[in-house]
Write a protein that holds these residues in place. Structure first.
Motif, PDB file in Angstrom:
ATOM      1  N   ASP A  82      39.005  25.325  75.969  1.00 34.75           N
ATOM      2  CA  ASP A  82      40.042  25.192  76.064  1.00 34.75           C
ATOM      3  C   ASP A  82      41.193  25.962  75.227  1.00 34.75           C
ATOM      4  O   ASP A  82      41.985  26.557  75.907  1.00 34.75           O
ATOM      5  CB  ASP A  82      40.447  24.037  76.593  1.00 34.75           C
ATOM      6  N   ARG A  83      41.156  25.588  73.796  1.00 33.46           N
ATOM      7  CA  ARG A  83      42.234  25.969  73.297  1.00 33.46           C
ATOM      8  C   ARG A  83      41.678  27.802  73.391  1.00 33.46           C
ATOM      9  O   ARG A  83      43.187  28.394  73.668  1.00 33.46           O
ATOM     10  CB  ARG A  83      41.895  25.075  72.050  1.00 33.46           C
ATOM     11  N   ILE A  84      40.951  28.208  73.388  1.00 33.61           N
ATOM     12  CA  ILE A  84      40.249  29.212  73.085  1.00 33.61           C
ATOM     13  C   ILE A  84      41.323  30.229  74.276  1.00 33.61           C
ATOM     14  O   ILE A  84      42.049  31.398  75.046  1.00 33.61           O
ATOM     15  CB  ILE A  84      39.175  30.402  73.077  1.00 33.61           C
ATOM     16  N   MET A  85      40.544  29.303  75.435  1.00 31.25           N
ATOM     17  CA  MET A  85      41.542  30.501  76.840  1.00 31.25           C
ATOM     18  C   MET A  85      42.750  30.027  77.278  1.00 31.25           C
ATOM     19  O   MET A  85      43.242  30.561  77.475  1.00 31.25           O
ATOM     20  CB  MET A  85      40.585  29.180  78.013  1.00 31.25           C
ATOM     21  N   ALA A  86      43.679  29.043  77.318  1.00 33.59           N
ATOM     22  CA  ALA A  86      44.659  28.104  76.404  1.00 33.59           C
ATOM     23  C   ALA A  86      45.377  29.993  76.221  1.00 33.59           C
ATOM     24  O   ALA A  86      46.546  30.880  76.841  1.00 33.59           O
ATOM     25  CB  ALA A  86      45.154  27.452  75.810  1.00 33.59           C
ATOM     26  N   ARG A  87      44.783  30.833  74.432  1.00 27.91           N
ATOM     27  CA  ARG A  87      45.457  31.540  74.114  1.00 27.91           C
ATOM     28  C   ARG A  87      45.303  32.990  74.412  1.00 27.91           C
ATOM     29  O   ARG A  87      45.735  33.471  74.507  1.00 27.91           O
ATOM     30  CB  ARG A  87      45.054  31.746  72.602  1.00 27.91           C
ATOM     31  N   VAL A  88      44.306  33.073  75.214  1.00 26.11           N
ATOM     32  CA  VAL A  88      43.830  33.769  76.153  1.00 26.11           C
ATOM     33  C   VAL A  88      44.476  34.418  77.161  1.00 26.11           C
ATOM     34  O   VAL A  88      45.027  35.494  77.449  1.00 26.11           O
ATOM     35  CB  VAL A  88      42.264  33.949  76.425  1.00 26.11           C
ATOM     36  N   LEU A  89      44.811  33.576  77.865  1.00 27.87           N
ATOM     37  CA  LEU A  89      45.779  33.684  79.155  1.00 27.87           C
ATOM     38  C   LEU A  89      47.294  33.970  79.245  1.00 27.87           C
ATOM     39  O   LEU A  89      47.865  34.863  78.752  1.00 27.87           O
ATOM     40  CB  LEU A  89      46.518  32.156  79.858  1.00 27.87           C
ATOM     41  N   ARG A  90      47.643  33.046  77.267  1.00 24.64           N
ATOM     42  CA  ARG A  90      48.715  33.150  77.130  1.00 24.64           C
ATOM     43  C   ARG A  90      48.821  35.010  76.272  1.00 24.64           C
ATOM     44  O   ARG A  90      50.396  35.034  76.728  1.00 24.64           O
ATOM     45  CB  ARG A  90      49.350  32.313  75.981  1.00 24.64           C
ATOM     46  N   LEU A  91      48.036  35.693  76.017  1.00 19.48           N
ATOM     47  CA  LEU A  91      47.860  36.787  75.553  1.00 19.48           C
ATOM     48  C   LEU A  91      48.019  37.890  76.824  1.00 19.48           C
ATOM     49  O   LEU A  91      49.008  39.221  77.110  1.00 19.48           O
ATOM     50  CB  LEU A  91      47.144  37.412  74.429  1.00 19.48           C
ATOM     51  N   LEU A  92      46.903  37.796  77.826  1.00 18.67           N
ATOM     52  CA  LEU A  92      47.871  38.147  78.872  1.00 18.67           C
ATOM     53  C   LEU A  92      48.810  38.407  79.645  1.00 18.67           C
ATOM     54  O   LEU A  92      49.216  39.382  80.092  1.00 18.67           O
ATOM     55  CB  LEU A  92      46.619  37.610  80.149  1.00 18.67           C
ATOM     56  N   ARG A  93      49.212  36.950  79.301  1.00 22.30           N
ATOM     57  CA  ARG A  93      51.061  37.045  80.348  1.00 22.30           C
ATOM     58  C   ARG A  93      51.064  37.972  79.594  1.00 22.30           C
ATOM     59  O   ARG A  93      52.566  38.348  80.170  1.00 22.30           O
ATOM     60  CB  ARG A  93      51.259  35.747  80.506  1.00 22.30           C
ATOM     61  N   GLU A  94      51.414  37.155  78.104  1.00 21.29           N
ATOM     62  CA  GLU A  94      52.476  38.117  77.436  1.00 21.29           C
ATOM     63  C   GLU A  94      52.075  39.581  77.938  1.00 21.29           C
ATOM     64  O   GLU A  94      53.597  40.111  77.181  1.00 21.29           O
ATOM     65  CB  GLU A  94      52.234  38.079  75.651  1.00 21.29           C
ATOM     66  N   TYR A  95      51.543  40.516  77.559  1.00 22.05           N
ATOM     67  CA  TYR A  95      51.624  41.914  77.748  1.00 22.05           C
ATOM     68  C   TYR A  95      51.481  42.370  79.446  1.00 22.05           C
ATOM     69  O   TYR A  95      51.221  42.915  78.941  1.00 22.05           O
ATOM     70  CB  TYR A  95      49.924  42.087  76.836  1.00 22.05           C
ATOM     71  N   GLY A  96      51.744  41.230  80.101  1.00 20.66           N
ATOM     72  CA  GLY A  96      51.767  42.116  81.991  1.00 20.66           C
ATOM     73  C   GLY A  96      50.275  42.158  82.587  1.00 20.66           C
ATOM     74  O   GLY A  96      50.094  43.149  83.028  1.00 20.66           O
ATOM     75  N   TYR A  97      49.352  41.564  81.430  1.00 22.63           N
ATOM     76  CA  TYR A  97      47.949  41.873  82.675  1.00 22.63           C
ATOM     77  C   TYR A  97      48.439  41.355  83.377  1.00 22.63           C
ATOM     78  O   TYR A  97      49.001  40.049  83.866  1.00 22.63           O
ATOM     79  CB  TYR A  97      46.769  40.738  81.714  1.00 22.63           C
ATOM     80  N   PRO A  98      47.996  42.291  84.931  1.00 24.03           N
ATOM     81  CA  PRO A  98      47.496  41.785  86.311  1.00 24.03           C
ATOM     82  C   PRO A  98      47.396  40.047  86.383  1.00 24.03           C
ATOM     83  O   PRO A  98      46.104  40.095  86.060  1.00 24.03           O
ATOM     84  CB  PRO A  98      46.504  43.052  87.221  1.00 24.03           C
ATOM     85  N   PRO A  99      48.702  39.688  86.951  1.00 28.40           N
ATOM     86  CA  PRO A  99      48.491  37.799  87.348  1.00 28.40           C
ATOM     87  C   PRO A  99      46.977  37.689  88.191  1.00 28.40           C
ATOM     88  O   PRO A  99      46.093  36.942  88.275  1.00 28.40           O
ATOM     89  CB  PRO A  99      49.288  37.381  88.087  1.00 28.40           C
ATOM     90  N   ASP A 100      46.641  39.027  89.475  1.00 27.60           N
ATOM     91  CA  ASP A 100      45.380  38.515  89.915  1.00 27.60           C
ATOM     92  C   ASP A 100      44.361  38.447  89.483  1.00 27.60           C
ATOM     93  O   ASP A 100      43.365  37.956  89.708  1.00 27.60           O
ATOM     94  CB  ASP A 100      45.850  39.364  91.580  1.00 27.60           C
ATOM     95  N   ARG A 101      44.326  38.849  88.270  1.00 27.71           N
ATOM     96  CA  ARG A 101      43.185  39.598  87.804  1.00 27.71           C
ATOM     97  C   ARG A 101      43.082  39.505  86.065  1.00 27.71           C
ATOM     98  O   ARG A 101      41.868  39.129  85.851  1.00 27.71           O
ATOM     99  CB  ARG A 101      43.242  41.029  87.160  1.00 27.71           C
ATOM    100  N   GLN A 102      43.833  38.015  86.423  1.00 29.16           N
ATOM    101  CA  GLN A 102      43.600  37.314  84.122  1.00 29.16           C
ATOM    102  C   GLN A 102      41.950  35.868  84.664  1.00 29.16           C
ATOM    103  O   GLN A 102      41.474  36.509  83.685  1.00 29.16           O
ATOM    104  CB  GLN A 102      44.994  35.885  84.173  1.00 29.16           C
ATOM    105  N   PRO A 103      42.108  35.571  86.151  1.00 29.24           N
ATOM    106  CA  PRO A 103      41.443  33.980  85.736  1.00 29.24           C
ATOM    107  C   PRO A 103      39.087  34.985  85.502  1.00 29.24           C
ATOM    108  O   PRO A 103      38.620  34.481  84.851  1.00 29.24           O
ATOM    109  CB  PRO A 103      40.559  34.252  87.361  1.00 29.24           C
ATOM    110  N   SER A 104      39.492  36.432  86.256  1.00 31.99           N
ATOM    111  CA  SER A 104      38.353  37.087  85.746  1.00 31.99           C
ATOM    112  C   SER A 104      38.146  37.548  84.843  1.00 31.99           C
ATOM    113  O   SER A 104      37.284  37.216  83.784  1.00 31.99           O
ATOM    114  CB  SER A 104      37.384  37.935  86.667  1.00 31.99           C
ATOM    115  N   ALA A 105      38.926  38.121  83.850  1.00 27.28           N
ATOM    116  CA  ALA A 105      38.922  38.575  82.488  1.00 27.28           C
ATOM    117  C   ALA A 105      38.993  37.144  81.669  1.00 27.28           C
ATOM    118  O   ALA A 105      38.027  37.466  80.278  1.00 27.28           O
ATOM    119  CB  ALA A 105      40.798  39.235  82.225  1.00 27.28           C
ATOM    120  N   ILE A 106      39.350  36.439  81.904  1.00 30.09           N
ATOM    121  CA  ILE A 106      39.677  35.442  81.417  1.00 30.09           C
ATOM    122  C   ILE A 106      37.272  35.026  81.069  1.00 30.09           C
ATOM    123  O   ILE A 106      37.477  34.374  79.750  1.00 30.09           O
ATOM    124  CB  ILE A 106      40.269  33.988  81.336  1.00 30.09           C
ATOM    125  N   GLU A 107      36.910  34.842  81.772  1.00 21.27           N
ATOM    126  CA  GLU A 107      36.017  34.382  81.667  1.00 21.27           C
ATOM    127  C   GLU A 107      35.122  35.073  81.004  1.00 21.27           C
ATOM    128  O   GLU A 107      34.379  35.139  80.117  1.00 21.27           O
ATOM    129  CB  GLU A 107      35.314  34.519  82.781  1.00 21.27           C
TER     130      GLU A 107
END
Length: 121
Positions: A82-107
């Motif tokens: 969960d900690r790694i998942m939260a960090r991945v999500l934070r980085l994706l949001r910070e750099y503007g990774y498309p929000p609709d694509r974040q769940p699949s990118a995290i996986e």
């Protein structure tokens, strides 16, 4: 598989490894980071909206954070995952990774982290 087929396979594999090394060098990241870059760039929509250099920067940061967080048994510890998942999500949001694509990118990133966990631990 015949000896000739096996040799052909080895030659193709060597070419692929060499090409990956070249891509990593061109992007300014390591081969380990390239695996995370590929996980992020697997979605054509993300590639359309983000430059290669930005995806490479995210991949570098992801690898560094995951490398620092992975423990020998991290994949069975829900809290570490969960900690790694939260960090991945934070980085994706910070750099503007498309929000609709974040769940699949995290996986994909978590799958990549699982694949390299033994090496990183």
């Amino acid at each position: 598989m015949t000896a000739a087929e096996f040799m052909k396979f080895l030659v193709a594999l060597a070419k692929e490894v060499s090409a990956d090394r070249g891509r990593a060098r061109d992007l300014g990241i390591t081969e380990d980071e390239l695996a995370f870059y590929d996980a992020l760039a697997a979605d054509p929509s993300a590639v359309e909206h983000m430059e290669d250099t930005l995806l490479a920067k995210i991949a570098h940061e992801l690898y560094e954070q995951i490398r620092n967080d992975v423990t020998v048994d991290w994949e069975i510890k829900e809290q570490a995952r969960d900690r790694i998942m939260a960090r991945v999500l934070r980085l994706l949001r910070e750099y503007g990774y498309p929000p609709d694509r974040q769940p699949s990118a995290i996986e994909r990133v978590l799958k990549q982290a699982e694949d390299v966990a033994d090496m990183l631990a």
